[in-house]
Motif scaffolding. Sequence first.
Motif, PDB file in Angstrom:
ATOM      1  N   ILE A  47       1.206  32.655 -25.377  1.00 54.06           N
ATOM      2  CA  ILE A  47       0.588  33.909 -25.826  1.00 54.06           C
ATOM      3  C   ILE A  47       0.025  33.728 -27.235  1.00 54.06           C
ATOM      4  O   ILE A  47      -1.094  34.136 -27.531  1.00 54.06           O
ATOM      5  CB  ILE A  47       1.608  35.073 -25.789  1.00 54.06           C
ATOM      6  N   ILE A  48       0.799  33.106 -28.103  1.00 57.59           N
ATOM      7  CA  ILE A  48       0.387  32.914 -29.497  1.00 57.59           C
ATOM      8  C   ILE A  48      -0.766  31.926 -29.610  1.00 57.59           C
ATOM      9  O   ILE A  48      -1.703  32.139 -30.364  1.00 57.59           O
ATOM     10  CB  ILE A  48       1.592  32.458 -30.346  1.00 57.59           C
ATOM     11  N   GLU A  49      -0.679  30.833 -28.851  1.00 54.48           N
ATOM     12  CA  GLU A  49      -1.728  29.808 -28.910  1.00 54.48           C
ATOM     13  C   GLU A  49      -2.010  29.287 -27.496  1.00 54.48           C
ATOM     14  O   GLU A  49      -1.332  28.373 -27.022  1.00 54.48           O
ATOM     15  CB  GLU A  49      -1.328  28.665 -29.840  1.00 54.48           C
ATOM     16  N   PRO A  50      -2.990  29.866 -26.822  1.00 58.88           N
ATOM     17  CA  PRO A  50      -3.282  29.487 -25.427  1.00 58.88           C
ATOM     18  C   PRO A  50      -3.609  28.013 -25.209  1.00 58.88           C
ATOM     19  O   PRO A  50      -3.449  27.508 -24.095  1.00 58.88           O
ATOM     20  CB  PRO A  50      -4.482  30.372 -25.060  1.00 58.88           C
ATOM     21  N   SER A  51      -4.040  27.300 -26.243  1.00 55.75           N
ATOM     22  CA  SER A  51      -4.377  25.886 -26.055  1.00 55.75           C
ATOM     23  C   SER A  51      -3.148  24.973 -26.007  1.00 55.75           C
ATOM     24  O   SER A  51      -3.259  23.818 -25.613  1.00 55.75           O
ATOM     25  CB  SER A  51      -5.313  25.409 -27.175  1.00 55.75           C
ATOM     26  N   VAL A  52      -1.990  25.479 -26.397  1.00 57.65           N
ATOM     27  CA  VAL A  52      -0.764  24.678 -26.347  1.00 57.65           C
ATOM     28  C   VAL A  52      -0.442  24.367 -24.889  1.00 57.65           C
ATOM     29  O   VAL A  52      -0.467  25.252 -24.028  1.00 57.65           O
ATOM     30  CB  VAL A  52       0.419  25.427 -27.008  1.00 57.65           C
ATOM     31  N   ILE A  53      -0.143  23.113 -24.613  1.00 57.92           N
ATOM     32  CA  ILE A  53       0.229  22.711 -23.254  1.00 57.92           C
ATOM     33  C   ILE A  53       1.746  22.823 -23.160  1.00 57.92           C
ATOM     34  O   ILE A  53       2.475  22.132 -23.875  1.00 57.92           O
ATOM     35  CB  ILE A  53      -0.269  21.292 -22.937  1.00 57.92           C
ATOM     36  N   TYR A  85      -7.148  23.792 -33.568  1.00 58.35           N
ATOM     37  CA  TYR A  85      -8.449  23.121 -33.657  1.00 58.35           C
ATOM     38  C   TYR A  85      -8.379  21.696 -34.202  1.00 58.35           C
ATOM     39  O   TYR A  85      -9.408  21.049 -34.346  1.00 58.35           O
ATOM     40  CB  TYR A  85      -9.448  23.927 -34.501  1.00 58.35           C
ATOM     41  N   LYS A  86      -7.194  21.216 -34.548  1.00 62.11           N
ATOM     42  CA  LYS A  86      -7.086  19.892 -35.150  1.00 62.11           C
ATOM     43  C   LYS A  86      -6.530  18.847 -34.197  1.00 62.11           C
ATOM     44  O   LYS A  86      -6.911  17.695 -34.256  1.00 62.11           O
ATOM     45  CB  LYS A  86      -6.186  19.947 -36.391  1.00 62.11           C
ATOM     46  N   VAL A  87      -5.580  19.261 -33.384  1.00 64.81           N
ATOM     47  CA  VAL A  87      -4.883  18.312 -32.514  1.00 64.81           C
ATOM     48  C   VAL A  87      -4.601  18.952 -31.160  1.00 64.81           C
ATOM     49  O   VAL A  87      -4.659  20.161 -31.003  1.00 64.81           O
ATOM     50  CB  VAL A  87      -3.540  17.845 -33.139  1.00 64.81           C
ATOM     51  N   LYS A 128       4.156   5.877 -28.769  1.00 63.69           N
ATOM     52  CA  LYS A 128       3.016   4.952 -28.824  1.00 63.69           C
ATOM     53  C   LYS A 128       1.675   5.672 -28.640  1.00 63.69           C
ATOM     54  O   LYS A 128       0.636   5.140 -29.016  1.00 63.69           O
ATOM     55  CB  LYS A 128       3.166   3.862 -27.761  1.00 63.69           C
ATOM     56  N   ILE A 129       1.711   6.862 -28.051  1.00 62.21           N
ATOM     57  CA  ILE A 129       0.466   7.581 -27.769  1.00 62.21           C
ATOM     58  C   ILE A 129       0.355   8.911 -28.500  1.00 62.21           C
ATOM     59  O   ILE A 129      -0.643   9.614 -28.351  1.00 62.21           O
ATOM     60  CB  ILE A 129       0.298   7.815 -26.252  1.00 62.21           C
ATOM     61  N   SER A 130       1.385   9.268 -29.279  1.00 64.24           N
ATOM     62  CA  SER A 130       1.379  10.575 -29.928  1.00 64.24           C
ATOM     63  C   SER A 130       2.274  10.575 -31.162  1.00 64.24           C
ATOM     64  O   SER A 130       2.999   9.620 -31.415  1.00 64.24           O
ATOM     65  CB  SER A 130       1.878  11.640 -28.947  1.00 64.24           C
ATOM     66  N   THR A 131       2.215  11.670 -31.886  1.00 71.12           N
ATOM     67  CA  THR A 131       3.146  11.919 -32.972  1.00 71.12           C
ATOM     68  C   THR A 131       4.191  12.878 -32.441  1.00 71.12           C
ATOM     69  O   THR A 131       3.848  13.911 -31.857  1.00 71.12           O
ATOM     70  CB  THR A 131       2.426  12.551 -34.183  1.00 71.12           C
ATOM     71  N   LEU A 132       5.448  12.514 -32.623  1.00 69.06           N
ATOM     72  CA  LEU A 132       6.529  13.341 -32.096  1.00 69.06           C
ATOM     73  C   LEU A 132       7.111  14.218 -33.187  1.00 69.06           C
ATOM     74  O   LEU A 132       7.335  13.778 -34.312  1.00 69.06           O
ATOM     75  CB  LEU A 132       7.634  12.458 -31.512  1.00 69.06           C
ATOM     76  N   MET A 151     -17.189   9.698 -29.687  1.00 64.89           N
ATOM     77  CA  MET A 151     -16.421  10.830 -30.181  1.00 64.89           C
ATOM     78  C   MET A 151     -14.962  10.412 -30.383  1.00 64.89           C
ATOM     79  O   MET A 151     -14.384   9.740 -29.544  1.00 64.89           O
ATOM     80  CB  MET A 151     -16.502  11.980 -29.168  1.00 64.89           C
ATOM     81  N   LYS A 152     -14.387  10.843 -31.483  1.00 59.54           N
ATOM     82  CA  LYS A 152     -13.017  10.487 -31.821  1.00 59.54           C
ATOM     83  C   LYS A 152     -12.025  11.198 -30.895  1.00 59.54           C
ATOM     84  O   LYS A 152     -12.175  12.371 -30.590  1.00 59.54           O
ATOM     85  CB  LYS A 152     -12.745  10.879 -33.271  1.00 59.54           C
ATOM     86  N   ARG A 153     -11.040  10.450 -30.457  1.00 56.09           N
ATOM     87  CA  ARG A 153      -9.985  10.996 -29.615  1.00 56.09           C
ATOM     88  C   ARG A 153      -9.136  11.972 -30.429  1.00 56.09           C
ATOM     89  O   ARG A 153      -8.773  11.673 -31.565  1.00 56.09           O
ATOM     90  CB  ARG A 153      -9.092   9.849 -29.169  1.00 56.09           C
ATOM     91  N   PRO A 154      -8.804  13.137 -29.864  1.00 56.24           N
ATOM     92  CA  PRO A 154      -7.965  14.065 -30.623  1.00 56.24           C
ATOM     93  C   PRO A 154      -6.552  13.512 -30.772  1.00 56.24           C
ATOM     94  O   PRO A 154      -6.039  12.829 -29.886  1.00 56.24           O
ATOM     95  CB  PRO A 154      -7.963  15.341 -29.778  1.00 56.24           C
ATOM     96  N   GLU A 155      -5.957  13.793 -31.904  1.00 54.35           N
ATOM     97  CA  GLU A 155      -4.571  13.385 -32.119  1.00 54.35           C
ATOM     98  C   GLU A 155      -3.674  14.238 -31.229  1.00 54.35           C
ATOM     99  O   GLU A 155      -3.949  15.412 -30.984  1.00 54.35           O
ATOM    100  CB  GLU A 155      -4.195  13.597 -33.585  1.00 54.35           C
ATOM    101  N   ILE A 156      -2.604  13.644 -30.764  1.00 55.99           N
ATOM    102  CA  ILE A 156      -1.654  14.358 -29.914  1.00 55.99           C
ATOM    103  C   ILE A 156      -0.357  14.559 -30.691  1.00 55.99           C
ATOM    104  O   ILE A 156       0.179  13.622 -31.262  1.00 55.99           O
ATOM    105  CB  ILE A 156      -1.353  13.564 -28.627  1.00 55.99           C
ATOM    106  N   ILE A 157       0.103  15.798 -30.687  1.00 56.14           N
ATOM    107  CA  ILE A 157       1.400  16.144 -31.259  1.00 56.14           C
ATOM    108  C   ILE A 157       2.261  16.657 -30.113  1.00 56.14           C
ATOM    109  O   ILE A 157       1.819  17.511 -29.342  1.00 56.14           O
ATOM    110  CB  ILE A 157       1.286  17.262 -32.321  1.00 56.14           C
ATOM    111  N   ILE A 158       3.471  16.142 -30.010  1.00 52.96           N
ATOM    112  CA  ILE A 158       4.423  16.664 -29.020  1.00 52.96           C
ATOM    113  C   ILE A 158       5.592  17.252 -29.787  1.00 52.96           C
ATOM    114  O   ILE A 158       6.264  16.558 -30.544  1.00 52.96           O
ATOM    115  CB  ILE A 158       4.928  15.562 -28.069  1.00 52.96           C
ATOM    116  N   LEU A 159       5.799  18.544 -29.614  1.00 51.75           N
ATOM    117  CA  LEU A 159       6.930  19.224 -30.229  1.00 51.75           C
ATOM    118  C   LEU A 159       8.004  19.393 -29.159  1.00 51.75           C
ATOM    119  O   LEU A 159       7.749  19.979 -28.107  1.00 51.75           O
ATOM    120  CB  LEU A 159       6.503  20.582 -30.787  1.00 51.75           C
TER     121      LEU A 159
END
Length: 160
Positions: free
Chosen positions: A116-122, A97-99, A45-49, A1-9
């Motif tokens: 509240i807007i997006e519960p999956s956001v860490i 659902y993408k990253v 190195k491990i994410s898109t910033l 299974m492909k690793r999900p892409e990580i975005i850090i805002l």
Amino acid sequence: MKRPEIIILLDIDNTLFNTEKLKNSNLSMFELYDEVVGALRKLSKISTLGIFSQGQVAFQNKKLYETNIEHYFSEEHKYIVENKIAIMKEVFDKYKYKVKVYFIDDWLEMLRVAKIIEPSVITIWMKRGEYAHTQEEHSDFTPDIVVNNLAEAVPFITPQ
């Protein structure tokens, strides 16, 4: 299974950038916190910033360029706006659902609204800066992670 892409805002003020020093220097001293460059190097190195910051676009960009960190951030994931809450749903819907998205900010209310807007956001609360110990905590929200500097956040950023 492909690793999900990580975005850090990341927020700019009090997260990357020493805003208190800037204010005390009559807006002439542009300085990052000591650990920021090393942490950005590791995280890139491990994410898109990306940037998710509130303020005047030209001045916020100037902070990134004056401190020579603009190259760490993808233009595609850069949101500098007058009011983050007003566009938060639009921003987080883009990633749904993408990253895997991490949102690092020094303002608890921003993190609360994001969750509240997006519960999956860490949510990662950068507990530093002039408002770190005066913000009202909410009974309906606890950040996923609390750190005192960006280097402390690095071990929590994982693809799983």
